[in-house]
Design an enzyme around this catalytic site. Structure first.
Site, PDB file in Angstrom:
ATOM      1  N   ASP A   1       0.855  -1.177   0.000  1.00 18.57           N
ATOM      2  CA  ASP A   1       0.000   0.000   0.000  1.00 18.57           C
ATOM      3  C   ASP A   1       0.895   1.233   0.000  1.00 18.57           C
ATOM      4  O   ASP A   1       2.004   1.205   0.527  1.00 18.57           O
ATOM      5  CB  ASP A   1      -0.885  -0.027   1.256  1.00 18.57           C
ATOM      6  CG  ASP A   1      -1.858   1.131   1.314  1.00 18.57           C
ATOM      7  OD1 ASP A   1      -2.557   1.381   0.314  1.00 18.57           O
ATOM      8  OD2 ASP A   1      -1.909   1.793   2.371  1.00 18.57           O
TER       9      ASP A   1
ATOM     10  N   ASP B   1      -0.073   4.909   0.796  1.00 20.96           N
ATOM     11  CA  ASP B   1      -0.203   5.907   1.855  1.00 20.96           C
ATOM     12  C   ASP B   1      -0.066   5.267   3.231  1.00 20.96           C
ATOM     13  O   ASP B   1      -0.665   4.262   3.523  1.00 20.96           O
ATOM     14  CB  ASP B   1      -1.507   6.700   1.722  1.00 20.96           C
ATOM     15  CG  ASP B   1      -2.741   5.838   1.666  1.00 20.96           C
ATOM     16  OD1 ASP B   1      -2.661   4.722   1.145  1.00 20.96           O
ATOM     17  OD2 ASP B   1      -3.799   6.273   2.136  1.00 20.96           O
TER      18      ASP B   1
ATOM     19  N   ASP C   1      -1.495  -0.691   6.013  1.00 19.90           N
ATOM     20  CA  ASP C   1      -1.726  -0.141   7.347  1.00 19.90           C
ATOM     21  C   ASP C   1      -3.166  -0.293   7.807  1.00 19.90           C
ATOM     22  O   ASP C   1      -3.474  -0.038   8.960  1.00 19.90           O
ATOM     23  CB  ASP C   1      -1.332   1.339   7.388  1.00 19.90           C
ATOM     24  CG  ASP C   1      -2.122   2.160   6.403  1.00 19.90           C
ATOM     25  OD1 ASP C   1      -2.041   1.883   5.185  1.00 19.90           O
ATOM     26  OD2 ASP C   1      -2.821   3.095   6.835  1.00 19.90           O
TER      27      ASP C   1
END
Length: 162
Positions: free
Chosen positions: A16, A18, A97
């Site tokens: 991922d 961001d 996250d």
């Protein structure tokens, strides 16, 4: 002439962007504090949930491509996958996250490794879930742990096996 050496096929790692590759949330907070120095704010270590995510949607999509090219190199721009549903992307590991990844596929092909950041550092993961606390951690060990579980490439060409 002997048979070609058998090698484990490469591990396909999905990452991922961001809060995992780029710490957009910290950058957003730094910008906020510079622009509004006396205003109240929530420190990163006290955040719970995706507080800044809605603001990211206003970013132009080409910013992600430019960031990847600048920090990882132009060869990685061609590998970018933009999707709302990560469960439909084939891979061995997803480093993200977000605590729970949901989508069309109930059992995605990848193992979800939770990347620690401000909004999820308080979460306790039940076994066998794994966490990567930072890029300073031994991320290679996580990738290597998948190598033994994958089928061998009988041709030694590094091609995915069907």
């Amino acid at each position: 002439m002997g048979m070609p050496a058998r090698r484990a096929r490469p591990v396909r790692v999905l990452v991922d962007m961001d809060c995992v590759l780029a710490d957009f949330e910290a950058g957003l907070l730094r910008g906020f504090l510079q622009r509004f120095p006396g205003e109240p704010y929530v420190p990163l270590e006290e955040r719970r949930g995706f507080l800044a995510r809605e603001q990211y949607r206003a970013l132009r999509p080409d910013l992600a491509y430019r960031w990847v090219e600048k920090h990882l190199g132009p060869q990685f721009v061609e590998r970018i996958i933009v999707t709302r549903d990560k469960t439909v992307i084939s891979g061995d590991i997803l480093i993200d996250d977000k605590e729970v990844i949901q989508g069309q596929e109930e059992t995605p092909s990848w193992e979800h490794i939770l990347f620690t950041c401000c909004h999820n550092q308080h979460l306790a993961l039940p076994p066998p879930r794994r966490r990567l606390r930072s890029w300073s951690d031994n991320w290679r060990e996580i990738i290597d742990s998948k190598r033994g579980a994958l089928p061998l490439d009988p041709d030694g060409l590094g091609l995915p096996q069907q």
